[in-house]
Design an enzyme around this catalytic site. Structure first.
Site, PDB file in Angstrom:
ATOM      1  N   ILE A   1       0.825  -1.205   0.000  1.00 48.61           N
ATOM      2  CA  ILE A   1       0.000   0.000   0.000  1.00 48.61           C
ATOM      3  C   ILE A   1       0.865   1.264   0.000  1.00 48.61           C
ATOM      4  CG2 ILE A   1      -1.896   1.206   1.157  1.00 48.61           C
ATOM      5  CD1 ILE A   1      -2.472  -1.714  -0.050  1.00 48.61           C
TER       6      ILE A   1
ATOM      7  N   ARG B   1      29.374  11.038 -26.394  1.00 48.16           N
ATOM      8  CA  ARG B   1      30.272   9.920 -26.101  1.00 48.16           C
ATOM      9  C   ARG B   1      31.010   9.469 -27.373  1.00 48.16           C
ATOM     10  NH1 ARG B   1      33.303   7.056 -22.527  1.00 48.16           N
ATOM     11  NH2 ARG B   1      33.316   4.827 -23.035  1.00 48.16           N
TER      12      ARG B   1
ATOM     13  N   LEU C   1      23.862   4.012 -22.685  1.00 51.14           N
ATOM     14  CA  LEU C   1      24.795   4.618 -21.733  1.00 51.14           C
ATOM     15  C   LEU C   1      25.897   3.661 -21.279  1.00 51.14           C
ATOM     16  CD1 LEU C   1      22.569   6.882 -21.605  1.00 51.14           C
ATOM     17  CD2 LEU C   1      23.398   7.267 -19.284  1.00 51.14           C
TER      18      LEU C   1
ATOM     19  N   GLU D   1      -1.685  -1.168 -10.526  1.00 47.82           N
ATOM     20  CA  GLU D   1      -2.804  -0.563 -11.262  1.00 47.82           C
ATOM     21  C   GLU D   1      -3.230  -1.436 -12.436  1.00 47.82           C
ATOM     22  OE1 GLU D   1      -4.578   1.968 -10.628  1.00 47.82           O
ATOM     23  OE2 GLU D   1      -3.502   2.894  -8.975  1.00 47.82           O
TER      24      GLU D   1
END
Ligand code: FAD
Length: 388
Positions: free
Chosen positions: A167, A272, A342, A367
């Site tokens: 909860i 990068r 990444l 949900e």
């Protein structure tokens, strides 16, 4: 026509009103200034940034789409945009706002007595009273309709017994909306923090939604006054209508998380260098970024049409399921691909990617799990119930 921005490739901004853009930009600024600088620390420490609650209240974000009793009374689209921006910061913050507004305030607003609305809603909108929503139990998650927490009437009280698990906001809530089985079916109760027989404990060692409080609620002969029963709803329609409100916000919210991951990966790929070239110049990396931006645009359009349907009173729950399922799925996929782009940096808290990726695992499950939404849509289009 000139090239649109890589961050709004489909010019979705042009579909938003001045007011909607204002809400979006206000919440975006709040997240940039108040959430992003400190959220990784909270995530690492496993703490919810409760100091932000009064600030979110000040912005009108608590019960934002509800009318009266101190609520902002904004449109569904504005509420969705606010969820999107909050979740661009962290799913934990959006979860707090979803639970407070859609799962705790909404049932009081929709099913409460006049007295209950006056007593609870203004303080909840101000963030002084925190609410939680107790439906899930240890043995009944997706199959919530079989919940076993019981409410036995005894004169002018109901006696609650049972356990609620997972909860959100449970241990910080001043009032819990608890769904329990009474003689006449599932009913909603407003259980106040100090009620004898009501205790909470915080779930620790989570690897997802670490900047959000998740708890267990216990009821042992907990005596709740009849005046705290939500009088105007009976059966699963009560909790399910709250879930529809919250799922609506999630369908928008996760696009914020996906956008943060996409933008982080795009910036990183352009900076990068490997093999003396920016990794953004490699076809394989471009393909990943193209899939991300395509899915983001599609998800944003799904959310916007969902909002327009809600604001015009034409929304059907199956449309919420379609958007929740698609948008969470794609956000999670985007987070995983961003993590890939990444490289090693993708696994740290220095960048937001892994945090969002781990958070989205919870959003995929709560949900209504991805599977459950698949079955809801499947039932709607075939007429066949494949649940049980
Ligand atoms: P289960 O229902 O046991 O499902 C396990 C797996 O079985 C899933 O993959 C599921 O899709 C699959 N499955 C189940 N039934 C079927 C079927 N018929 N057909 C095919 N596959 C099926 N609950 C609240 O009430 N209030 C909250 O505030 C709240 N906050 C949460 C916060 C977090 C961080 C998390 C992780 C959960 C939270 N939940 C909350 C609980 C959440 O709603 C449940 O986890 C969710 O409903 C799934 O239930 P379950 O975890 O028991 O999984």
């Amino acid at each position: 026509a000139k090239m649109p921005a890589a961050t709004d490739l489909y010019q979705i901004d042009s579909l938003l009103s001045e007011e909607e853009l204002l809400v979006r930009d206000t919440v975006r600024r709040f997240v940039a200034e108040r959430v992003k600088p400190q959220i990784a620390e909270h995530f690492e420490a496993g703490t919810f940034p409760q100091e932000l609650v009064p600030e979110m209240a000040e912005l009108g974000l608590l019960g934002m789409h509800l009318e009266g009793y101190g609520c902002a009374g904004m449109s569904a689209v504005c509420y969705g945009l606010a969820c999107q921006e909050l979740e661009a910061g962290d799913s934990g913050l959006r979860s707090f706002v979803s639970v407070q507004g859609s799962l705790a305030m909404y049932p009081i607003s929709a099913f409460g007595s006049e007295e209950q609305k006056q007593r609870w809603l203004p303080g909840m909108a101000r963030g002084e009273i925190i609410g939680c929503f107790g439906l899930t139990e240890p043995d009944y998650g997706s199959d919530a309709a079989h919940l076993t927490t019981s409410a036995r009437r005894d004169g002018d009280v109901y006696i609650l017994n049972g356990t609620k698990l997972w909860i959100t906001n449970g241990s910080i809530a001043h009032v819990a909306i608890v769904w329990a089985r009474a003689e006449d079916g599932v009913r909603g109760f407003l259980v106040e923090r100090d009620t004898p027989g009501f205790t909470t404990s915080t779930i620790s060692h989570k690897l997802s939604l670490r900047a959000s409080v998740t708890s267990e609620l216990h009821f042992a002969d907990c005596r709740v006054p009849v005046a705290n029963l939500l009088p105007n709803v009976r059966g699963m329609r009560g909790p399910l209508s709250c879930l529809n409100e919250a799922r609506y916000g999630i369908a928008w919210g996760v696009n914020g998380a996906a956008r943060t991951c996409y933008e982080t990966a795009l910036t990183y790929a352009r900076e990068r260098l490997q093999f003396q070239r920016p990794i953004a110049s490699f076809q394989l990396v471009q393909q990943k970024l193209v899939v991300m931006v395509t899915e983001l645009v599609k998800a944003e359009l799904l959310a916007l049409q969902l909002g327009r349907l809600k604001d015009s009173g034409r929304l059907h729950p199956v449309q919420i399921s379609l958007a929740k399922r698609n948008n969470v799925r794609e956000a999670l996929q985007t987070a995983r691909e961003a993590r890939n782009i990444l490289g090693a940096n993708g696994i740290t808290l220095e960048y937001p990617i892994s945090r969002h990726m781990n958070n989205l695992e919870s959003v995929f499950t709560y949900e209504g799990t991805d599977d459950i939404h698949t079955l809801i849509i499947g039932q709607a289009i075939t007429g066949e119930n494949a649940f049980a």
